[in-house]
Design a protein around this motif. Structure first.
Motif, PDB file in Angstrom:
ATOM      1  N   TRP A 144       0.806  -1.227   0.000  1.00 22.69           N
ATOM      2  CA  TRP A 144       0.000   0.000   0.000  1.00 22.69           C
ATOM      3  C   TRP A 144       0.834   1.270   0.000  1.00 22.69           C
ATOM      4  CZ3 TRP A 144      -1.627  -2.538   5.082  1.00 22.69           C
ATOM      5  CH2 TRP A 144      -2.358  -3.710   4.831  1.00 22.69           C
ATOM      6  N   ARG A 145       2.124   1.159   0.250  1.00 21.78           N
ATOM      7  CA  ARG A 145       2.939   2.359   0.497  1.00 21.78           C
ATOM      8  C   ARG A 145       3.097   3.241  -0.730  1.00 21.78           C
ATOM      9  NH1 ARG A 145       6.801   0.004   2.146  1.00 21.78           N
ATOM     10  NH2 ARG A 145       6.119  -0.267   4.323  1.00 21.78           N
ATOM     11  N   ALA A 146       3.228   2.662  -1.896  1.00 21.39           N
ATOM     12  CA  ALA A 146       3.408   3.465  -3.110  1.00 21.39           C
ATOM     13  C   ALA A 146       2.216   4.401  -3.312  1.00 21.39           C
ATOM     14  CB  ALA A 146       3.581   2.558  -4.323  1.00 21.39           C
ATOM     15  N   GLU A 147       1.013   3.900  -3.038  1.00 21.29           N
ATOM     16  CA  GLU A 147      -0.181   4.736  -3.170  1.00 21.29           C
ATOM     17  C   GLU A 147      -0.179   5.853  -2.130  1.00 21.29           C
ATOM     18  OE1 GLU A 147      -5.072   4.215  -3.412  1.00 21.29           O
ATOM     19  OE2 GLU A 147      -3.781   2.479  -3.003  1.00 21.29           O
ATOM     20  N   ALA A 148       0.301   5.544  -0.928  1.00 18.58           N
ATOM     21  CA  ALA A 148       0.387   6.572   0.113  1.00 18.58           C
ATOM     22  C   ALA A 148       1.413   7.642  -0.270  1.00 18.58           C
ATOM     23  CB  ALA A 148       0.752   5.936   1.447  1.00 18.58           C
ATOM     24  N   TRP A 149       2.555   7.212  -0.815  1.00 20.74           N
ATOM     25  CA  TRP A 149       3.555   8.183  -1.284  1.00 20.74           C
ATOM     26  C   TRP A 149       2.944   9.084  -2.360  1.00 20.74           C
ATOM     27  CZ3 TRP A 149       7.276   9.350   1.619  1.00 20.74           C
ATOM     28  CH2 TRP A 149       8.161   8.436   2.217  1.00 20.74           C
ATOM     29  N   ASP A 150       2.141   8.506  -3.241  1.00 22.91           N
ATOM     30  CA  ASP A 150       1.532   9.279  -4.319  1.00 22.91           C
ATOM     31  C   ASP A 150       0.611  10.370  -3.760  1.00 22.91           C
ATOM     32  OD1 ASP A 150       0.993   9.685  -7.206  1.00 22.91           O
ATOM     33  OD2 ASP A 150      -1.039   9.101  -6.637  1.00 22.91           O
ATOM     34  N   ILE A 151      -0.101  10.046  -2.682  1.00 14.70           N
ATOM     35  CA  ILE A 151      -0.968  11.040  -2.046  1.00 14.70           C
ATOM     36  C   ILE A 151      -0.126  12.179  -1.482  1.00 14.70           C
ATOM     37  CG2 ILE A 151      -2.487  11.423  -0.061  1.00 14.70           C
ATOM     38  CD1 ILE A 151      -3.648   8.620  -0.603  1.00 14.70           C
ATOM     39  N   MET A 152       0.995  11.855  -0.841  1.00 13.41           N
ATOM     40  CA  MET A 152       1.873  12.893  -0.292  1.00 13.41           C
ATOM     41  C   MET A 152       2.531  13.704  -1.404  1.00 13.41           C
ATOM     42  SD  MET A 152       3.589  11.113   3.084  1.00 13.41           S
ATOM     43  CE  MET A 152       3.651   9.400   2.570  1.00 13.41           C
ATOM     44  N   ARG A 153       2.776  13.056  -2.524  1.00 13.88           N
ATOM     45  CA  ARG A 153       3.328  13.768  -3.674  1.00 13.88           C
ATOM     46  C   ARG A 153       2.305  14.778  -4.206  1.00 13.88           C
ATOM     47  NH1 ARG A 153       3.862   9.704  -6.523  1.00 13.88           N
ATOM     48  NH2 ARG A 153       6.072   9.160  -6.270  1.00 13.88           N
ATOM     49  N   GLN A 154       1.045  14.364  -4.265  1.00 15.18           N
ATOM     50  CA  GLN A 154      -0.011  15.264  -4.739  1.00 15.18           C
ATOM     51  C   GLN A 154      -0.229  16.436  -3.777  1.00 15.18           C
ATOM     52  OE1 GLN A 154      -3.694  13.364  -6.374  1.00 15.18           O
ATOM     53  NE2 GLN A 154      -2.669  11.442  -5.870  1.00 15.18           N
ATOM     54  N   ARG A 155      -0.113  16.165  -2.479  1.00 12.63           N
ATOM     55  CA  ARG A 155      -0.321  17.230  -1.487  1.00 12.63           C
ATOM     56  C   ARG A 155       1.030  17.818  -1.069  1.00 12.63           C
ATOM     57  NH1 ARG A 155      -4.989  18.290   0.975  1.00 12.63           N
ATOM     58  NH2 ARG A 155      -3.963  20.327   1.032  1.00 12.63           N
ATOM     59  N   SER A 156       1.734  18.375  -2.026  1.00 12.55           N
ATOM     60  CA  SER A 156       3.036  18.999  -1.760  1.00 12.55           C
ATOM     61  C   SER A 156       2.889  20.293  -0.976  1.00 12.55           C
ATOM     62  CB  SER A 156       3.758  19.275  -3.077  1.00 12.55           C
ATOM     63  OG  SER A 156       2.951  20.081  -3.937  1.00 12.55           O
ATOM     64  N   ASP A 157       1.645  20.656  -0.673  1.00 12.96           N
ATOM     65  CA  ASP A 157       1.366  21.859   0.109  1.00 12.96           C
ATOM     66  C   ASP A 157       1.111  21.547   1.581  1.00 12.96           C
ATOM     67  OD1 ASP A 157      -0.995  20.496  -0.600  1.00 12.96           O
ATOM     68  OD2 ASP A 157      -2.218  22.284  -0.312  1.00 12.96           O
ATOM     69  N   VAL A 158       1.279  20.271   1.952  1.00 12.29           N
ATOM     70  CA  VAL A 158       1.015  19.813   3.319  1.00 12.29           C
ATOM     71  C   VAL A 158       2.261  19.137   3.873  1.00 12.29           C
ATOM     72  CG1 VAL A 158      -0.321  18.151   4.698  1.00 12.29           C
ATOM     73  CG2 VAL A 158      -1.465  19.534   2.947  1.00 12.29           C
TER      74      VAL A 158
END
Length: 290
Positions: free
Chosen positions: A80-94
């Motif tokens: 599941w981690r790659a998908e979680a990293w992708d979310i953090m990549r999308q929210r580069s403002d957080v």
């Protein structure tokens, strides 16, 4: 709590600090097994969720604590981690606050575009005693993260990190006692010593809670209420604001976000006596306090 994102739940105990894990205790109170690891359903996409007006529930500039009921680098979470990293990549403002007891697994778990690190990730290792500090901090130093910190919780033994603070990589140190069943004592002398090392290095130090069993001036105190523990930690005057930590947050197009557009934490009356206020994401306006 609005500042916690748990993409998965459950964990495998791996060191002394795990002995009386609060997550296991709370799960047991709900007739659940903390050793059962699963991907959360509605919670997994939390950083991408929007309100009725179409705005993100998590605002630009907020700091979100990740995997507070697990470990982000848990082996069982590899699918599941790659998908979680992708979310953090999308929210580069957080800002995402990562905490692990498994720093030896981190390098192999980083995304392919990691480079020298993402500026919106605040990476921390747990150092519950001196043995784990000496084991994990050198690994922390060798990993490509732009922001690094240490969490001494549960604080179950004296820890000296002076030799590590001089390297300049550590930006924040948090400590707190142990809670719930079988809580081991936290000694105020340990807290004062660790705090002084941080003050000498101008590194932010936050004493978030005393723990259930607290030793001060040779006396043993029993503090079963977490709010009381937090108030007593605040009252101790141990918290110290060191040099500022600056995160270069950007929008979807990679442009810097103006300071005036970033989230500013706000606090209510009860917050003034909370040990965590120094590092807190602010009030969630739940209406349960004044």
């Amino acid at each position: 709590m609005h500042d916690i994102w748990n993409p998965w739940h459950g964990c495998v105990k791996c060191s002394e600090g795990c002995q009386n894990c609060y997550m296991y205790f709370l799960d047991r109170m709900r007739n659940q097994n903390g050793a059962e690891i699963y991907k959360t359903k509605s919670g997994f996409s939390y950083p991408l969720q929007k309100d009725r007006t179409g705005h993100y529930k998590i605002q630009s500039g907020e700091q979100i604590r990740v995997c507070m009921t697990s470990d982000f680098f848990l082996e069982e979470a590899d699918p599941w981690r790659a998908e979680a990293w992708d979310i953090m990549r999308q929210r580069s403002d957080v800002v995402f606050f990562l905490l692990t007891k498994r720093p030896q697994r981190v390098r192999e778990c980083l995304p392919p575009d990691w480079g020298s690190g993402w500026d919106n990730i605040f990476f921390n290792v747990t150092c519950e005693n001196q043995r784990r500090a000496d084991e994990r901090i050198p690994i922390l130093f060798d990993l490509p993260f732009k922001h690094k910190g240490i969490m001494c919780a549960p604080f179950i033994g004296p820890v000296s990190i002076r030799q590590y603070l001089t390297a300049g990589q550590i930006e924040q140190v948090i400590c707190g006692g142990e809670n719930y069943d079988g809580a081991r004592p936290c000694n105020f002398d340990w807290v004062k010593s660790l705090r002084q090392e941080c003050v000498d290095a101008n590194v932010t130090f936050c004493f978030i809670e005393t723990g259930t069993v607290f030793i001060k001036d040779g006396r043993r105190y029993h503090l079963p209420n977490k709010q009381l523990q937090s108030r007593m930690a605040c009252k101790s005057g141990m918290n110290f604001q060191g040099r500022p930590i600056h995160f270069d947050l950007v929008d979807d197009w990679g442009y810097p976000i103006p300071q005036e557009d970033l989230y500013v934490p706000h606090f209510r009356a009860n917050c003034e006596t909370c040990g965590s206020k120094l590092i807190c994401n602010g009030c969630s306006d739940c209406g349960k306090c004044l």
